[in-house]
Design an enzyme around this catalytic site. Structure first.
Site, PDB file in Angstrom:
ATOM      1  N   HIS A   5      -6.573   3.871  -2.441  1.00 34.36           N
ATOM      2  CA  HIS A   5      -7.030   4.523  -3.670  1.00 34.36           C
ATOM      3  C   HIS A   5      -8.013   5.641  -3.308  1.00 34.36           C
ATOM      4  CE1 HIS A   5     -11.014   2.138  -4.608  1.00 34.36           C
ATOM      5  NE2 HIS A   5     -10.924   2.415  -3.339  1.00 34.36           N
ATOM      6  N   CYS A  43     -15.994   7.710  -0.826  1.00 37.03           N
ATOM      7  CA  CYS A  43     -14.895   7.090  -1.589  1.00 37.03           C
ATOM      8  C   CYS A  43     -14.106   8.142  -2.362  1.00 37.03           C
ATOM      9  CB  CYS A  43     -15.432   6.048  -2.562  1.00 37.03           C
ATOM     10  SG  CYS A  43     -16.332   4.729  -1.745  1.00 37.03           S
ATOM     11  N   HIS A  58      -8.370   6.255   0.948  1.00 37.65           N
ATOM     12  CA  HIS A  58      -8.628   5.218   1.940  1.00 37.65           C
ATOM     13  C   HIS A  58      -8.042   3.918   1.365  1.00 37.65           C
ATOM     14  CE1 HIS A  58     -11.891   5.046  -0.981  1.00 37.65           C
ATOM     15  NE2 HIS A  58     -12.005   3.769  -0.674  1.00 37.65           N
ATOM     16  N   HIS A 117      -7.987  -0.780   1.018  1.00 40.29           N
ATOM     17  CA  HIS A 117      -8.638  -2.091   1.102  1.00 40.29           C
ATOM     18  C   HIS A 117      -7.593  -3.204   1.095  1.00 40.29           C
ATOM     19  CE1 HIS A 117     -12.556  -0.289   0.174  1.00 40.29           C
ATOM     20  NE2 HIS A 117     -12.016   0.330  -0.844  1.00 40.29           N
ATOM     21  N   ASP A 175       0.629  -4.100  -4.769  1.00 42.83           N
ATOM     22  CA  ASP A 175       0.636  -4.434  -3.344  1.00 42.83           C
ATOM     23  C   ASP A 175       1.388  -3.377  -2.526  1.00 42.83           C
ATOM     24  OD1 ASP A 175       0.194  -5.847  -0.997  1.00 42.83           O
ATOM     25  OD2 ASP A 175       2.036  -7.015  -1.215  1.00 42.83           O
ATOM     26  N   HIS A 176       0.753  -2.916  -1.455  1.00 43.82           N
ATOM     27  CA  HIS A 176       1.334  -1.865  -0.612  1.00 43.82           C
ATOM     28  C   HIS A 176       1.639  -0.611  -1.413  1.00 43.82           C
ATOM     29  CE1 HIS A 176       1.471  -5.035   2.393  1.00 43.82           C
ATOM     30  NE2 HIS A 176       1.617  -4.083   3.286  1.00 43.82           N
ATOM     31  N   GLU A 231     -13.295  -6.319  -3.225  1.00 41.68           N
ATOM     32  CA  GLU A 231     -12.834  -5.070  -2.618  1.00 41.68           C
ATOM     33  C   GLU A 231     -13.168  -5.023  -1.128  1.00 41.68           C
ATOM     34  OE1 GLU A 231     -12.587  -0.945  -4.847  1.00 41.68           O
ATOM     35  OE2 GLU A 231     -14.567  -1.192  -3.978  1.00 41.68           O
TER      36      GLU A 231
END
Lengths: 137, 137, 137, 137, 137, 137
Positions: free
Chosen positions: B16, B35, B41, B43, B81-82, B126
């Site tokens: 994100h 950020c 980047h 998580h 996810d992914h 996170e």
């Protein structure tokens, strides 16, 4: 002079996409599945850097932990933390940013910032279920 | 009929970029710092979904854990996810994908897939140092 | 405006001795056992600070995580990290540094450094087997 | 007879101050920073003791886990748990209680309490970000 | 007198089989799947017991942690650790040993061993992905 | 071609009873204590399987993580997850299901499902305080 292994851990948040320039689109998709998704995904990567050396009898340490931490900050953290590995890190321009390759690249970055012969192992933990070790072999 | 809180955890890897359409470039950079880095980047997000209800005296459970797991799979995991949250998840087209907003969006996704009145709390972890709880308030 | 609970965690290393001025030597020894050992012992304390508030629709956050981290640094970390709680922290001159009292003292330190009404909970984890929550009650 | 590595973990809470008698006050302060703070600080130390040996075909074990646990209790835990390492543990009267030296001292304590040739490794985890391994080299 | 929540954690290893006397064989199999497997399976259960009370100004504690630990030992640990819940624990003779029911049974066992009104919450963690809270509701 | 160690982790829930056919009832009770309890107990076992090999320069990986995961699923997970090790797993008909022997049996199961020469280590974590490594020695 007893020989010990001293490890320092750090965590960085990065995004990546598994994709090899040497494979076709189809091969990439088949091999890497959802990790090949075009717009990428991300991880909290934990890196563990281990140095191996004798305990200095005057100080009681192998090397200053503050310097080990600084070496990780100036190399791995500066170039990879809060970055897109494929697009922001020069080493991955033509190299697939798999956990295996991340471990090798971190080793190469760290080697020059540490006293010669001390670096012993780099561990990269990508998720709680998979991680990679590299020992310069 | 004793009332208990039953929690199921899942982990998803996503990328994100913190960026609000309602702020200027400068304000975004100042508020979100690294950020806000343009190429994003990522998580490993852990989500913890809690339902609250009475223990069914015939079965000994509040709800079937398999169904709770399926509800998380079909909503949160399938869409996040992914994935790149900003670019791949419709709910974040005009909404900043902060941990706060991710928790609210997950709650909204889950609410329709669970028996009415059961959903009690969504936690989004996170990093190992920050997490958010949302209870539908 | 959805209301969420945002938590930031930090870790500090401190030593302490459980000993109350209002108890005799014998009572202290009996009540606190090995924790009353005269020259002290220590812990890696994890503190989790939770603020509760509405999500600002312009920014998508409750408060800036960087500011929350700074508030913890300037209060708890500055006065307690790598310190002897009994001898170095003025608040424990006449107060037994139990996990319970550490939580209350951290709350008092943090309250003035955070926007009014936001502080919701302080958790102090002393070992992997015991922790304390304080909510300003 | 397959050879395996069997590890037992224990946790002890201790305080210490990094300070070497062979360095000046200034050198100590510069090298150890906040860890040299005069009144000390503390950690929850995790120790992991590994023995290496063949599996006894009659019993299916390398050695009795209860005896391994007892060996750790009678040596490391008895002398270091809830203690001030500098002031309470004779081995650190003239030895700086760094993680490196703690690992070596624990090895020496354990060696005599275990069947000859079994002790393989001692790990000392000082914080979640640094740990040391010693293998008798 | 500030009010705090004090939690003590313990871990026990037990086996169980999810099976309700009030359901048919088929219903049990369908509802509980592999957890209904006839010869059982097992978990390392973590229990977290929370008491809520004012900090005694003389001692600085809510209750003696040693007594809280003893209450858990004499009840939960004594009857459930290294046991088969279905066959060894009288409370589960006619009650399905789900995480929900384990939490309620632990609460009932603990209530009589703690000062009146102090018990606030029992958490049972069955795997790293599911856990249950019971607050006496 | 750099050589790396790639590890995949999985968790299974199983019950067992420590009991050797080659020991008397008394010897079993004395050696294994509460682990010899007749109706068994259980654990959440974590297995970590490590392969060692060169990084394929075309793909950037040692082996496909999906295939490594599948190998663990088809062997260890299929035969041990949600099972009673003594009664359900043929390998333990005449073999005491200690952590040591579980590690060796998992190695034997995995060896045939992985490319020759890749398997390097199997770790079995039985509780948070004890684990075993086997490297085919």
């Amino acid at each position: 002079m007893p020989v010990v292994y001293l490890t320092r851990r750090a965590v960085f948040s990065a995004s990546h996409r598994l994709h090899s320039n040497q494979l076709s689109e189809d091969e990439n998709r088949q091999l890497f599945g959802k990790c090949n998704h075009p717009r990428g995904h991300g991880h909290n990567y934990a890196i563990e850097v281990t140095v191996r050396g004798g305990i200095d009898p005057r100080t009681g340490i192998v090397m200053n932990l503050t310097e080990l931490k600084a070496a990780i900050e100036e190399t791995v953290m500066r170039s990879m933390d809060h970055r897109n590995l494929n697009l922001d890190v020069p080493q991955f321009q033509d190299l697939n940013p798999t956990a295996e390759n991340i471990a090798v690249v971190c080793w190469q970055m760290l080697e020059d910032h540490l006293p010669e012969g001390l670096l012993h192992e780099v561990v990269i933990r990508e998720t709680e279920n998979n991680f990679v070790r590299y020992r310069g072999e």
